[in-house]
Design an enzyme around this catalytic site. Structure first.
Site, PDB file in Angstrom:
ATOM      1  N   SER A 112       0.902  -1.142  -0.107  1.00  0.00           N
ATOM      2  CA  SER A 112       0.046   0.146  -0.038  1.00  0.00           C
ATOM      3  C   SER A 112       0.964   1.339  -0.242  1.00  0.00           C
ATOM      4  O   SER A 112       2.225   1.170   0.321  1.00  0.00           O
ATOM      5  CB  SER A 112      -0.745   0.079   1.366  1.00  0.00           C
ATOM      6  OG  SER A 112      -1.297   1.418   1.600  1.00  0.00           O
TER       7      SER A 112
ATOM      8  N   TYR B 169      -1.779  -1.032  10.455  1.00  0.00           N
ATOM      9  CA  TYR B 169      -1.659  -0.998   8.878  1.00  0.00           C
ATOM     10  C   TYR B 169      -0.393  -0.422   8.370  1.00  0.00           C
ATOM     11  O   TYR B 169       0.109  -1.091   7.429  1.00  0.00           O
ATOM     12  CB  TYR B 169      -3.073  -0.333   8.415  1.00  0.00           C
ATOM     13  CG  TYR B 169      -3.289  -0.545   6.865  1.00  0.00           C
ATOM     14  CD1 TYR B 169      -3.743  -1.882   6.536  1.00  0.00           C
ATOM     15  CD2 TYR B 169      -2.946   0.137   5.817  1.00  0.00           C
ATOM     16  CE1 TYR B 169      -4.113  -2.116   5.103  1.00  0.00           C
ATOM     17  CE2 TYR B 169      -3.349  -0.140   4.510  1.00  0.00           C
ATOM     18  CZ  TYR B 169      -3.861  -1.116   4.353  1.00  0.00           C
ATOM     19  OH  TYR B 169      -4.219  -1.412   2.586  1.00  0.00           O
TER      20      TYR B 169
HETATM   21  N1  LIG Z   1      -8.688  -0.083  -1.501  1.00  0.00           N
HETATM   22  C1  LIG Z   1      -7.664   0.599  -1.446  1.00  0.00           C
HETATM   23  O1  LIG Z   1      -7.738   1.941  -1.263  1.00  0.00           O
HETATM   24  C2  LIG Z   1      -6.238  -0.098  -1.195  1.00  0.00           C
HETATM   25  C3  LIG Z   1      -5.194   0.870  -0.945  1.00  0.00           C
HETATM   26  C4  LIG Z   1      -3.731   0.121  -0.712  1.00  0.00           C
HETATM   27  C5  LIG Z   1      -3.999  -1.193  -0.435  1.00  0.00           C
HETATM   28  N2  LIG Z   1      -4.961  -1.786  -0.590  1.00  0.00           N
HETATM   29  C6  LIG Z   1      -4.918  -3.434  -0.149  1.00  0.00           C
HETATM   30  O2  LIG Z   1      -5.350  -4.173  -1.352  1.00  0.00           O
HETATM   31  C7  LIG Z   1      -5.619  -5.580  -0.949  1.00  0.00           C
HETATM   32  C8  LIG Z   1      -7.025  -5.505  -1.352  1.00  0.00           C
HETATM   33  O3  LIG Z   1      -7.911  -4.793  -0.995  1.00  0.00           O
HETATM   34  P1  LIG Z   1      -9.270  -4.393  -1.591  1.00  0.00           P
HETATM   35  O4  LIG Z   1      -9.356  -2.636  -1.362  1.00  0.00           O
HETATM   36  O5  LIG Z   1      -9.604  -4.862  -3.005  1.00  0.00           O
HETATM   37  O6  LIG Z   1     -10.419  -4.770  -0.524  1.00  0.00           O
HETATM   38  P2  LIG Z   1     -11.446  -5.998  -0.358  1.00  0.00           P
HETATM   39  O7  LIG Z   1     -11.865  -5.758   0.985  1.00  0.00           O
HETATM   40  O8  LIG Z   1     -12.336  -5.777  -1.326  1.00  0.00           O
HETATM   41  O9  LIG Z   1     -10.418  -7.201  -0.539  1.00  0.00           O
HETATM   42  C9  LIG Z   1      -9.687  -7.683   0.417  1.00  0.00           C
HETATM   43  C10 LIG Z   1      -9.896  -9.395   0.256  1.00  0.00           C
HETATM   44  O10 LIG Z   1      -9.299 -10.038   1.400  1.00  0.00           O
HETATM   45  C11 LIG Z   1     -10.222 -10.926   1.873  1.00  0.00           C
HETATM   46  N3  LIG Z   1      -9.545 -11.393   3.200  1.00  0.00           N
HETATM   47  C12 LIG Z   1      -9.532 -10.606   4.223  1.00  0.00           C
HETATM   48  N4  LIG Z   1      -9.254 -11.462   5.332  1.00  0.00           N
HETATM   49  C13 LIG Z   1      -8.695 -12.607   4.703  1.00  0.00           C
HETATM   50  C14 LIG Z   1      -8.135 -13.908   5.401  1.00  0.00           C
HETATM   51  N5  LIG Z   1      -7.645 -13.842   6.690  1.00  0.00           N
HETATM   52  N6  LIG Z   1      -7.733 -14.786   4.395  1.00  0.00           N
HETATM   53  C15 LIG Z   1      -8.082 -14.573   3.106  1.00  0.00           C
HETATM   54  N7  LIG Z   1      -8.480 -13.727   2.740  1.00  0.00           N
HETATM   55  C16 LIG Z   1      -8.896 -12.727   3.486  1.00  0.00           C
HETATM   56  C17 LIG Z   1     -11.352 -10.500   1.855  1.00  0.00           C
HETATM   57  O11 LIG Z   1     -12.466 -11.460   1.809  1.00  0.00           O
HETATM   58  C18 LIG Z   1     -11.577  -9.732   0.758  1.00  0.00           C
HETATM   59  O12 LIG Z   1     -11.761 -10.556  -0.630  1.00  0.00           O
HETATM   60  C19 LIG Z   1      -5.473  -5.404   0.410  1.00  0.00           C
HETATM   61  O13 LIG Z   1      -4.365  -6.065   0.869  1.00  0.00           O
HETATM   62  C20 LIG Z   1      -5.561  -3.759   0.967  1.00  0.00           C
HETATM   63  O14 LIG Z   1      -4.863  -3.622   2.104  1.00  0.00           O
HETATM   64  C21 LIG Z   1      -6.150  -1.486  -0.698  1.00  0.00           C
END
Ligand SMILES: NC(=O)c1ccc[n+]([C@@H]2O[C@H](COP(=O)([O-])OP(=O)(O)OC[C@H]3O[C@@H](n4cnc5c(N)ncnc54)[C@H](O)[C@@H]3O)[C@@H](O)[C@H]2O)c1
Length: 254
Positions: free
Chosen positions: A146, A159
């Site tokens: 991130s 985080y």
């Molecule tokens: N959306 C943003 O702005 C953003 C920014 C930076 C980083 N991220 C990172 O991107 C990645 C994806 O996030 P997203 O934004 O698509 O959100 P999201 O919530 O749609 O996706 C996260 C996924 O992780 C799964 N998950 C959570 N805990 C889990 C576990 N213990 N075992 C297996 N699966 C698990 C959830 O069910 C979900 O499908 C994450 O690592 C998040 O930290 C997101």
């Protein structure tokens, strides 16, 4: 752009956190380019991702998996290899976000949960995926960090610590296996419109605050992150390893 270099026909791709958001968009993008996609996720919505892939003529499998559990991660990798005959690319993307609070107000239990999913989950995925890739003669891995892995977003201490650690694990794995045909890079998204950020973007006051981050004044779309993952997993990125690819609409450039 040479399309052949982005053809994943015959390749097997494992994606954690592929039920929604960035993971689902990436699963669909890989499948559109011919890959067989395995989604490992705690959420049953992973099955919907696979149904979408199959409806579009692709192939894949959902395996319910908690990435913080070593036995489940090992089974995820083993079942992937057994079902589709290999593991060429992995996108370790599952993650959770703590509530937005200053450090002293974050509770210990939440810190442990974030570390278990966001850091230990990536470590376990790397460990078992690399074990297989070494036997197979190589592979490519992308870990989702991130912008909070390179700067400290306010109110997110667990985080921020976790995502800095994901970048550390990425570099460590890249260093250990660069000569074994395994490339490992990190994706560092800025604000992306997904279920994770819905609680901010749906709140008019919070939306203004979070949209002051990306210079483009809008959140990224999951598909814009998926494109970078496909590039990193393709031969177009054959000399890239141990690096952090920041895709954030310019947020960290000023
Ligand atoms: N959306 C943003 O702005 C953003 C920014 C930076 C980083 N991220 C990172 O991107 C990645 C994806 O996030 P997203 O934004 O698509 O959100 P999201 O919530 O749609 O996706 C996260 C996924 O992780 C799964 N998950 C959570 N805990 C889990 C576990 N213990 N075992 C297996 N699966 C698990 C959830 O069910 C979900 O499908 C994450 O690592 C998040 O930290 C997101």
């Amino acid at each position: 752009m040479n399309d052949e270099l982005l053809d994943f026909t015959g390749q097997v791709v494992l994606i954690t956190g592929g039920s929604t958001g960035i993971g689902r968009a990436t699963a669909l993008a890989f499948a559109r380019r011919g890959a067989k996609v395995v989604v490992g996720d705690v959420s049953e919505e992973g099955q919907t991702t696979i149904e979408l892939i199959k409806a579009a003529g692709g192939d894949g499998l959902y395996i319910k998996t908690n990435v913080a559990d070593a036995a489940q991660v090992r089974a995820l990798v083993d079942t992937t290899v057994k079902t589709f005959g290999g593991l060429h690319c992995a996108f370790n993307n599952a993650g959770i976000l703590p509530p937005t609070l200053p450090l002293a107000e974050q509770d210990e239990e939440m810190y442990d949960r974030v570390m278990a999913v966001d850091v230990k989950g990536v470590f376990l995925c790397l460990k078992y995926q690399i074990g297989h890739m070494l036997k197979a003669g190589g592979g490519v891995i992308v870990n989702t960090a991130s912008v909070a892995g390179v700067i400290a977003d306010p109110g997110m201490a667990p985080y921020v610590a976790a995502k800095h650690a994901v970048i550390g694990l990425t570099k460590a794995a890249a260093v250990d296996y660069a000569k074994s045909g395994i490339r490992v890079n990190a994706l560092a998204p800025g604000l992306v419109e997904t279920p994770m950020t819905q609680r901010w973007l749906a709140d008019p006051d919070m939306r203004d605050v979070v949209l002051s981050g990306p210079l483009m004044g809008r959140p990224g779309k999951p598909e814009e992150l998926a494109n970078t993952v496909l590039y990193l997993c393709s031969p177009m990125a054959s000399f890239a390893t141990g690096q952090v690819f920041i895709i954030d609409g310019g947020q960290t450039s000023h």
